[in-house]
Design a protein around this motif. Structure first.
Motif, PDB file in Angstrom:
ATOM      1  N   LEU A  84      16.630 -35.514 -12.218  1.00 53.16           N
ATOM      2  CA  LEU A  84      16.258 -35.384 -13.621  1.00 53.16           C
ATOM      3  C   LEU A  84      15.126 -36.329 -13.949  1.00 53.16           C
ATOM      4  O   LEU A  84      15.126 -37.484 -13.575  1.00 53.16           O
ATOM      5  N   ARG A  85      14.215 -35.791 -14.657  1.00 50.19           N
ATOM      6  CA  ARG A  85      12.992 -36.547 -14.920  1.00 50.19           C
ATOM      7  C   ARG A  85      13.009 -37.250 -16.272  1.00 50.19           C
ATOM      8  O   ARG A  85      12.044 -37.894 -16.647  1.00 50.19           O
ATOM      9  N   VAL A  86      14.095 -37.087 -16.967  1.00 49.08           N
ATOM     10  CA  VAL A  86      14.122 -37.624 -18.320  1.00 49.08           C
ATOM     11  C   VAL A  86      13.951 -39.126 -18.297  1.00 49.08           C
ATOM     12  O   VAL A  86      13.288 -39.722 -19.137  1.00 49.08           O
ATOM     13  N   MET A  87      14.528 -39.726 -17.277  1.00 45.17           N
ATOM     14  CA  MET A  87      14.446 -41.167 -17.156  1.00 45.17           C
ATOM     15  C   MET A  87      12.990 -41.601 -17.077  1.00 45.17           C
ATOM     16  O   MET A  87      12.556 -42.520 -17.760  1.00 45.17           O
ATOM     17  N   ASN A  92      11.594 -28.660 -13.600  1.00 43.41           N
ATOM     18  CA  ASN A  92      11.318 -27.573 -14.541  1.00 43.41           C
ATOM     19  C   ASN A  92      10.747 -26.340 -13.872  1.00 43.41           C
ATOM     20  O   ASN A  92      11.147 -25.228 -14.160  1.00 43.41           O
ATOM     21  N   LEU A  93       9.800 -26.593 -12.959  1.00 40.62           N
ATOM     22  CA  LEU A  93       9.187 -25.444 -12.310  1.00 40.62           C
ATOM     23  C   LEU A  93      10.123 -24.861 -11.270  1.00 40.62           C
ATOM     24  O   LEU A  93      10.252 -23.657 -11.126  1.00 40.62           O
ATOM     25  N   LEU A 107      14.329 -21.241  -8.383  1.00 38.13           N
ATOM     26  CA  LEU A 107      15.704 -21.234  -7.885  1.00 38.13           C
ATOM     27  C   LEU A 107      16.490 -20.084  -8.490  1.00 38.13           C
ATOM     28  O   LEU A 107      17.203 -19.359  -7.778  1.00 38.13           O
ATOM     29  N   VAL A 108      16.347 -19.905  -9.795  1.00 36.84           N
ATOM     30  CA  VAL A 108      17.084 -18.824 -10.454  1.00 36.84           C
ATOM     31  C   VAL A 108      16.629 -17.474  -9.920  1.00 36.84           C
ATOM     32  O   VAL A 108      17.447 -16.610  -9.592  1.00 36.84           O
ATOM     33  N   ASN A 116      17.018 -26.824 -19.159  1.00 36.30           N
ATOM     34  CA  ASN A 116      15.758 -27.433 -18.727  1.00 36.30           C
ATOM     35  C   ASN A 116      14.571 -26.810 -19.434  1.00 36.30           C
ATOM     36  O   ASN A 116      13.741 -27.502 -20.027  1.00 36.30           O
ATOM     37  N   ILE A 117      14.502 -25.487 -19.338  1.00 35.64           N
ATOM     38  CA  ILE A 117      13.346 -24.798 -19.903  1.00 35.64           C
ATOM     39  C   ILE A 117      13.379 -24.884 -21.423  1.00 35.64           C
ATOM     40  O   ILE A 117      12.343 -25.024 -22.080  1.00 35.64           O
TER      41      ILE A 117
END
Lengths: 553, 394
Positions: free
Chosen positions: A538-541, B35-36, B41-42, B177-178
């Motif tokens: 997770l990139r939120v950090m 995100n990408l 993956l989906v 995420n999106i």
């Protein structure tokens, strides 16, 4: 209403009389029951209204289609008759070709009627799908978003009404289901901890020893908290993999904290007696707690400590206010900063309340510790059972690490001390995930056998149906009361009964799912996110850090 | 001795290799969940599911088709036999016979439609073509569940259950995420375009503030003392507000975070986005398929709310016209399905975004509601709703 009263009461700090408490309890129960009943009634009324509306809108159209099937067949047989009569010589090849063309058309018409026009394969005009029960079932299927699709509106008006019906109904249903799930979760938690665990741990006392250990642990943490918080904050800043456990994204985090906040408020009522008991000593205790936290955080986070030290280093109250749980929501922090503490009345009041909420808990921990070593009555044990933080109770064997401690949000919001976390976490006693999963599984299996019995589908088909229903996928290839009317010429009452049973099953099942979500959501979210964080997914950090950096510039 | 050392070195090399491998894998997984990557993956998961379901279900579907063909043949031959051997050729009797035969045929058709027969005469299984199976997998993990294509074999049903158990959380992750990403970018757009241009009074003040913030950022890189000079100027400007250095910092903070976080998009805008997307979809689908605008909008709503009746399904037009060239059908069919899948995935992310945006404003709103009237009940109701919404929708 009752919560408001309880809050006021804590503010006053008067020990309530038994009569008053009793009256309040009944009042709370009554309001609770009535609010829930009102909600459920409104949902039922909404469904009933939908049933009447859709029946009125759609039933004529369905009868029309049923009549048209007969016309199609007669048309085809007329064509065949003419084919035979008009041909001079009956040649097999020629006849077969023509007949197959006609029958092809017939097949196409039938399929079109079934898939597009909603014909159910039944020609009797008296057996329609859009009966009152059928429409009721349709409304339930719409607002739970299952959407089997065995019944669909065919008229333009029906479609428009469906859209608006769903827009209103889905949130209503969600609220109702979440409410029911809430009640069920609370009662289930109560049942599990009070009844099951009490019964099953009574002879062997493993649970008790465990809770004793954990409470000892938490008290140990309490004493360690100053060092520990510093160490942990260092760990968060270095972003080691270890610090990733219990990582949450910003908004789910907020929600969870909100939840804790709400829970705390709701549960604070149970604490009244203890509050009053410890009322003389808690002020001192409560003051000491935020002050230590203020110190530790000033060690950790230069920026905040600088700011507050520059502002008023003497006035620890405001500083402590910034460290107290009222700031658990980041938006609140923002607001506070934006307004420049323009709401001092509220802040002070909140601060006081949180002090009061904090301190008895601490005392509980220590007292229970003492009492448990003595081995005393059950009355004292009940808060002790709250002590184990959710981590300790997980069957997955995670550590007892409190989940928000190493939160990356702590870059901004690292001013809760460990005590607060313990306090908050002790409030929600989690039920093991395995049990919830088992509950849902057994519900599906039970449903499989029940539907196998009712509809003669076969166990696998019925289990598949239950799964597809409860996940609200709703393919609609298996729908109750469809096969019944087809194979045997049943009366409409059996259809009604089976539809009613099915809707009861799915409503209860969805609220059961909501309940188990309610019970395990924190655990599941935390576990998933911790795994994700462990993989540095997770990139939120990073984003948070970037924001912080840009702030620092 | 040397051997030992070499062994140790070798081991160290191995370990580092393993570590590197682990790192690569970790980076790969991290990319997948970013995100990408989550989109890929989906899509990959859906494609995999499509292939699996296709291999499981195709034969059964073809079997059903041949059954229908057999039933048809049987009906025709029986009619022929009756026609041949009927001695007094009376209309009444003959029509009764025809009625009987057609009725039998009709029940067999009804039964096979329930088993997934779709009436296509093509030699290959159209329902379980790659595109059809893709749509099936997608409707499964999004919990839309049209039900026009369903599994009928035992293996397929068990597979469906397990596929959904893994796929639904994956799709939820995609949505969150999106949705987050979209919400952030939408907030940025909203803050920068809508708020600054449309209302003149607020806009000028905002522009002023923004310019100042930019100035600070620009000059602070070149001139280290400029920052403080500017701050002292600002202090004079806002004497009543700022008394010390620290509060000013917080003011600056709020300005910085103004654009990104603290913008609350009004709920009406969110609703307008949703309605607009549905109308856009209605327009699009009424061009692609043979539907009217209302039907197409209805289809979009039913899909995006994950109700998924399945009375309108993309690719209808092609199935209806079964005389079209096979190859052409396959191509167009796939294209339609792909467009529909893109529409669905984008739309659900958009709805997640709207929920995200509304949630922020709602939490703020309810919080102040709580503060002002101490009514915890409403607040809790809202909270539980939002939570459940999040669980169900994201």
């Amino acid at each position: 209403m009752s919560r408001y009263q309880s809050r006021l009461e804590i503010g006053e700090l008067n020990p309530p009389s038994r009569c008053l408490r009793c009256w309040r309890f009944t009042w709370k129960t009554i309001t609770c029951i009535f609010s829930h009943i009102a909600l459920i009634t409104s949902v039922v009324a909404y469904c009933a209204a939908g049933a009447f509306t859709f029946e009125a809108l759609e039933v004529e159209n369905e009868k029309e289609i049923k009549r048209s099937i007969k016309g199609i067949r007669q048309n085809i047989s007329n064509h065949l008759w003419r084919l035979v009569v008009e041909s001079d010589v009956l040649d097999e090849k020629n006849f077969t070709q023509n007949a197959s063309y006609l029958i092809q058309n017939f097949e196409g018409a039938l399929i079109k009627a079934m898939t597009k026009e909603g014909w159910d394969g039944e020609e009797d005009e008296n057996i329609v799908q859009w009966t009152r029960t059928g429409s009721l079932f349709y409304s339930i299927v719409v607002i739970t978003t299952i959407g089997y699709g065995h019944l669909t509106p065919k008229t333009a008006l029906g479609k428009v009404v469906t859209i608006f019906y769903a827009i209103l109904g889905i949130p209503l249903m969600l609220i109702c289901l979440s409410n029911i799930g809430d009640i069920m979760a609370t009662s289930f938690r109560f049942l599990y901890w009070r009844v099951c665990c009490y019964v099953c741990t009574k002879p062997k006392k493993p649970r008790r020893s465990r809770s004793g250990r954990s409470s000892a642990r938490s008290s140990e943490r309490l004493s360690r908290s100053r060092n520990a918080s510093f160490r942990r904050s260092v760990r968060t800043s270095t972003k080691s993999a270890d610090s990733g456990f219990g990582y949450l994204t910003s908004h789910s985090d907020t929600d969870l904290r909100y939840h804790d906040y709400g829970n705390r408020r709701s549960l604070s009522r149970n604490r009244i007696s203890q509050t009053s008991r410890y009322s003389d000593s808690f002020v001192k205790r409560g003051q000491s707690v935020p002050r230590t936290s203020g110190k530790t955080s000033s060690l950790d986070r230069k920026k905040f400590s600088n700011r507050h030290a520059a502002k008023d280093s003497e006035n620890f109250e405001l500083q402590a206010f910034d460290k107290t749980p009222i700031l658990c929501n980041k938006y609140v922090i923002k607001e506070g900063e934006l307004n420049g503490h323009s709401i001092p009345g509220i802040t002070l009041r909140e601060f006081e309340r949180h002090l009061q909420l904090l301190s008895p808990e601490n005392l509980d921990v220590t007292h229970d510790d003492i009492h448990q070593h003595k081995g005393d009555t059950r009355r004292k044990k009940s808060p002790a059972r709250m002590n184990p933080s959710p981590k300790m109770m997980t069957p997955l064997g995670y550590g007892y690490k409190s989940k928000y401690l190493d939160d990356p949000d702590s870059d901004e919001e690292f001013y809760y001390d460990d005590v607060y976390y313990d306090v908050v976490k002790q409030r929600t006693r989690p039920v093991p995930i395995g049990l919830c999963v088992f509950l849902v599984m057994s519900y599906i299996v039970a449903g499989a056998f029940l539907f196998d019995y009712w509809e003669q589908w076969g166990v696998l088909n019925a289990a598949y149906f239950c799964f597809i229903t409860l996940t609200t996928i709703g393919f609609g290839d298996l729908v109750p009361a469809k096969g019944v009317s087809q194979t045997t010429n049943e009366t409409t009452t059996t259809v009604t009964v089976s539809i009613a049973l099915c809707s009861l099953y799915l409503l209860f099942g969805i609220s059961l799912l909501a309940m188990s979500f309610n019970l395990v959501q924190e655990e599941v979210i935390t576990n998933v996110k911790s795994i994700a964080k462990h993989l540095e997914l997770l990139r939120v950090m990073m984003k948070k850090n970037q924001i912080m950096n840009s702030h620092n510039i | 001795m040397e051997r030992k050392r070499s062994v140790r070195r070798h081991r160290r090399g191995e370990r580092s290799f393993a570590k590197r491998c682990k790192d690569y894998i970790r980076h790969f997984v991290a990319f997948l969940f970013s995100n990408l990557g989550i989109i890929g993956l989906v899509i990959g998961y859906t494609m995999g599911g499509a292939l699996i379901f296709r291999s499981i279900e195709k034969d059964y579907h073809l079997q059903v088709k041949t059954d229908v063909v057999n039933a048809k043949m049987k009906t025709i031959s029986e009619i022929w036999n009756f026609t041949i051997f009927m001695n007094p050729f009376l209309e009444e009797e003959y029509k009764d016979m025809l009625e009987d035969q057609l009725m039998n045929f009709q029940t067999s058709i009804v039964r096979s439609v329930r088993k997934g027969y779709d009436g296509s005469r093509l030699s290959y299984s159209e329902q379980w073509s790659i595109a059809g199976a893709f749509l099936y997998s997608l409707t499964l993990i999004t919990t839309i569940g049209y039900g026009n294509i369903t599994t009928h074999t035992m293996a397929g049903q068990i597979m469906t259950i397990f596929y959904a158990i893994i796929g639904m959380p994956l799709f939820l992750l995609y949505l969150s995420n999106i949705g987050d990403l979209l919400a952030k970018s939408f907030k940025w757009i909203y803050a920068n375009i809508c708020l600054c241009r449309w209302c003149p009074g607020v806009a000028s003040r905002r522009a002023e503030r923004k310019r100042r913030a930019e100035k600070i950022r620009y000059y602070s890189e070149e001139d280290p003392y400029f920052n403080e000079r500017l701050r002292s100027e600002e202090n004079e400007d806002q004497k009543n507000e700022c008394s010390s250095n620290s509060t000013e910092e917080s003011v600056e903070d709020s300005e910085e975070s103004y654009d990104v976080e603290s913008v609350t998009v009004p709920i009406t805008v969110c609703l307008m986005i949703m309605v607009g997307y549905i109308c856009f979809g209605g327009f699009l689908f009424c061009k692609w398929e043979d539907w009217r605008f209302l039907e197409a909008a209805y289809f979009c709503f039913i899909s995006l709310s994950t109700i998924g009746f399945g009375d309108f399904v993309p690719g209808d037009k092609i199935i209806g016209h079964s005389d079209v060239d096979e190859v052409l059908v396959d191509e167009v069919f796939e294209l339609r399905f792909v467009f529909c899948a893109v529409y669905l995935m984008l739309g659900m992310a958009l709805i997640a975004m709207c929920f995200n945006l509304m949630q922020v404003s709602e939490t703020l709103y309810t919080y102040f509601l709580c503060l002002s009237c101490n009514e915890a009940r409403i607040y809790r109701l809202f909270f539980t709703t939002i939570n459940i919404l999040k669980i169900f929708q994201q």
